[in-house]
Motif scaffolding. Sequence first.
Motif, PDB file in Angstrom:
ATOM      1  N   TYR A 154      88.011  17.129 -40.866  1.00 53.61           N
ATOM      2  CA  TYR A 154      86.814  17.654 -40.623  1.00 53.61           C
ATOM      3  C   TYR A 154      86.650  17.895 -38.888  1.00 53.61           C
ATOM      4  O   TYR A 154      85.641  18.839 -38.506  1.00 53.61           O
ATOM      5  N   PHE A 155      87.542  17.633 -38.156  1.00 51.32           N
ATOM      6  CA  PHE A 155      87.369  17.656 -36.798  1.00 51.32           C
ATOM      7  C   PHE A 155      88.414  18.498 -36.223  1.00 51.32           C
ATOM      8  O   PHE A 155      88.234  19.020 -35.295  1.00 51.32           O
ATOM      9  N   ILE A 200      81.840  24.427 -36.070  1.00 53.29           N
ATOM     10  CA  ILE A 200      81.808  23.094 -35.620  1.00 53.29           C
ATOM     11  C   ILE A 200      80.682  22.340 -36.303  1.00 53.29           C
ATOM     12  O   ILE A 200      80.539  21.166 -36.241  1.00 53.29           O
ATOM     13  N   TRP A 253      82.167  19.221 -37.688  1.00 57.75           N
ATOM     14  CA  TRP A 253      81.843  17.895 -36.789  1.00 57.75           C
ATOM     15  C   TRP A 253      80.650  17.092 -37.095  1.00 57.75           C
ATOM     16  O   TRP A 253      80.503  15.860 -37.322  1.00 57.75           O
ATOM     17  N   TYR A 260      80.624  15.200 -40.399  1.00 56.63           N
ATOM     18  CA  TYR A 260      81.524  14.010 -40.607  1.00 56.63           C
ATOM     19  C   TYR A 260      80.746  12.996 -39.669  1.00 56.63           C
ATOM     20  O   TYR A 260      80.812  11.793 -40.134  1.00 56.63           O
ATOM     21  N   ILE A 261      80.209  13.289 -38.771  1.00 58.59           N
ATOM     22  CA  ILE A 261      79.465  12.139 -37.767  1.00 58.59           C
ATOM     23  C   ILE A 261      78.365  11.781 -38.766  1.00 58.59           C
ATOM     24  O   ILE A 261      78.106  10.478 -38.665  1.00 58.59           O
TER      25      ILE A 261
END
Length: 306
Positions: free
Chosen positions: A258-259, A292, A295, A298-299
């Motif tokens: 994911y990153f 993005i 990101w 995921y966070i």
Amino acid sequence: MKLSLCIATFNEESNIHYPLDSAYDFVDEVIIVDGGSTDKTVEKAKSYGPKVKIFVESNPAMFHINKQKAIERAKGEWILQLDADESLSPGLKEEIRQLVKNSEFRVQNSESKKQEKKILDSQFNSEFSIHNSKFVAFWISRKNWFLTRFLMKGGQYPDYTIRLYRNGTVRFPCKDVHENVELIEGSKTDSVNESSKKTESVYKIGYLKNPILHYADPTFSRYLARWDRYTSLEADQLAQTFNVKRLTLNNTWLFIDYFFIKPKLTFLSMYFRHKGFLDGFPGFVFALFSSIRFWAIYIKWWQKRK
């Protein structure tokens, strides 16, 4: 009653004119399920006339739930489902108008069975009457407005979606933010596979030629608000698959995916492979933030460990 227009709304005062201006005059009823709007969405919709029927519900995070409630309340033989920020293009409006007008099974201007088969086998089936028993639903392309233009590259067009269907033949699964309707079991027809001579069940879905106009993101602020909502929903879906409270090899791989992997591949695919650069600066911004978003997903998923 032939045609119902179904819309789910929540604080869409500035947008609700899009579907109503383009479709109110030729549908038989307008079903609006509103999620408790605090602006003047309901008042504005009611001002269009007696065809509009408002049903106030809660505003679930999975907004497809209210779309499903809208189509369940529709009385028309056929349902046209639009979002509150979508409009029928002039060509699509006329296309649907002609389809609805023709109530018998026939091919317009057909001179022979050979021509009839050629039209049926083609991708675009709008030459057929809407009451043609060979179809229960239709794919319709969509043009998506972003900042200053419709995005025609970057994999954003034709963006086919099923929006016209016979009442009682489809439903929203209400599981995924980007899902389409699915056909209900029994909404199939039997056909014979010529190579195997076996009878198979196939979906009866045609294609219309002209697009829906989707005015989703006229400003970057509106885009960011939708971006935040969608990434939150996708984080919830991710949590159903990966347990955030346990440190596993899969979770470690998820971070890398994911990153690093998904953002890179998404941007390269949208901006270069699908030529998003031809949409100018809006095409660049859309490809960047589409990349993005992983990101953010995921966070938000990671924060659920608390």
